[in-house]
Design a protein around this motif. Sequence first.
Motif, short mmCIF file in Angstrom:
data_model
loop_
_atom_site.label_atom_id
_atom_site.label_comp_id
_atom_site.label_asym_id
_atom_site.label_seq_id
_atom_site.Cartn_x
_atom_site.Cartn_y
_atom_site.Cartn_z
N UNK A 287 64.70 80.30 65.17
CA UNK A 287 64.38 81.92 65.11
C UNK A 287 62.62 82.03 64.92
N UNK A 289 60.41 80.58 66.80
CA UNK A 289 59.75 80.95 68.08
C UNK A 289 60.64 81.92 68.85
N UNK A 290 61.84 81.86 68.70
CA UNK A 290 62.68 82.96 69.63
C UNK A 290 63.22 84.04 69.10
N UNK A 291 63.21 84.19 67.92
CA UNK A 291 63.55 85.28 67.04
C UNK A 291 65.20 85.53 67.40
#
Lengths: 324, 286
Positions: A287, A289-291
């Motif tokens: 999460x 890096x990419x949420x």
Amino acid sequence: MSKTLNNFSSIREKVSHGKITVDLTTSISKLSLRNPTVLASGILGSSYSLLKRVEDAGAGALTTKTITRDPREGYVNPVFVDLGYGYLNAIGLRNPGAEEFSKELSRATKNIQIPIITSIGGSKFEEFIFVAEKMLEAGCDALELNLSCPHVDGYGLDVGLDAKLTCEIIKQLKSVSSKPIFAKISLHQSQKNLLEKYINAGLDGITAINALKGLAISIEALSPILSNVIGGLSGPCIKPVALAIVYEIHREFPDIPIIGVGGIQSPEDAIEMILVGASAVGIGSAIVRKDLKIFMEIIDGIERFLLDNGFKSVKELIGYINRR
Amino acid sequence: MNIHDNLLGREWVDRQHFDCFSSKYVIGEVYEIRQLTQTIREYNARLKEDMEPVPGQFAMLWIPRVGEIPLSFADYSKQTARLIISRVGRVTSYIHENISKGSKILLRGPLGRGFTIHSKRSCLLIGGGYGLAPLYYLAKILKENNCRLKTLLGFKHSEDVFYVNEFGQVSEVHVSTEDGGKGFKGTVIDMLEKIFKEEESFDVVYACGREEMLMRVVQECVKRNIDVEISLERQIKCGLGICGSCSIEPLGLRVCRDGPVFKGDILLQIKESEIESDGEKICLRH
């Protein structure tokens, strides 16, 4: 098929592409999941609204933060380090305590459709039982014993390495509830004889692996970065370790469902984890890096993989490499 | 569109990409410190790497063996960061006592989402006390984008007043003090009401300060249908949106990742009193 979150109010379980239908559902003990993604414990699971948000993002199941009997403030900052190849954290089991969290959990169990696994922690038998009973009362779907937190003395790993205590906790919980009991373990508890004892005591599933013990130093500051010095290492660098442990557990105990956790950052990582034997995959530090869109990215990617490779369901992939 | 995209606004979600940011520490060296009031100091540091923050974004300042605190950028240009630090707690007291010219500092960021930068618009900036810090950097950038600016700065006492000249270089400035020692006598909200009564209109309002003050600003703006953006504060731990410590209830929005700048109307939906006792939702200044 649209791949955006916009029309994703009800997450699909079976997807038709012309005549082909792929089944994304999976199960872990008595829990039925709409897809194999699970929010890992320790991440965002401290309030109803955060759990709801992760459900809306597409997750198949949720694991709460580890709840202890008394509220814990956690450690002072820094509590989190981005190493580039992974992450180190020592949040310190920060949580509002069993009494307070049970209110959040009651709201969550009423308003959230997907299974909620409550992670519980303690340093003594009585503490585990007290927290477990509170959480069961609040209606959680399963319990996950945190037997492996690497950075709080007397909790987690210190309990998990005490096989007798762990087995007593499992037996007691099985005698008061029919809800599944899982254990979150680390590298240090993956020995066959230890897991065998847990399973004989009634354990229904295994979550593997927890973060590994780690330390980060700043040479500019001539100092450890985490205020607690020691933390838990997660992220891409621990994926091969997690794959090996899940592979071995599945080989030894093929009937025990596993939530595979550790470095899952992409659909490919998730598929690898399922191929070695995980029935579901935990998503945590990805999460950073990419949420929250990581959930849909993984779900869509698994679906594409099934279609491209002629599989009809996620279940066909579980432990596939062990069967060959 | 799910509820959180709605709350944040679709364009809000797309506006700032947060896939690629750095969370590693950047080393800086303090080259100038200015005492702004008895308890507030400005620290200027040259950084070894560029951070390029958007106004309203923040960084975590780590003081080894002491702690790590979130600070918004009060100004930034070409590897030079300006931080305004009020002495309010353990870490900030340590900084006031021990960080001097030549000291090395460690920053990670920029983190979170900042203010929307408009061009050629009429903007009103409202800062309450120490909360004005991110507005100065915002004012500078808005000015570069040919916005017409008016800034209202509110303080309790006349000895708390700072940064009026700095704002004066980029914006029309009005000061209020509750003791009436400098500028308008009253609160910044009294001053805002007076300006609205004079029928002055704005395209967008930006505000930063105590939450009660922000609530009043938002109510006034909503009444008049003016876009308003506010910067919120909660206890920030990981700074990356994974630990949940800074969640705004009952919305499930994370100050460190979805904010700290939000559309003002979310403030009207916050109801945190019911879970304040867990100790997580109480705003802690450092």
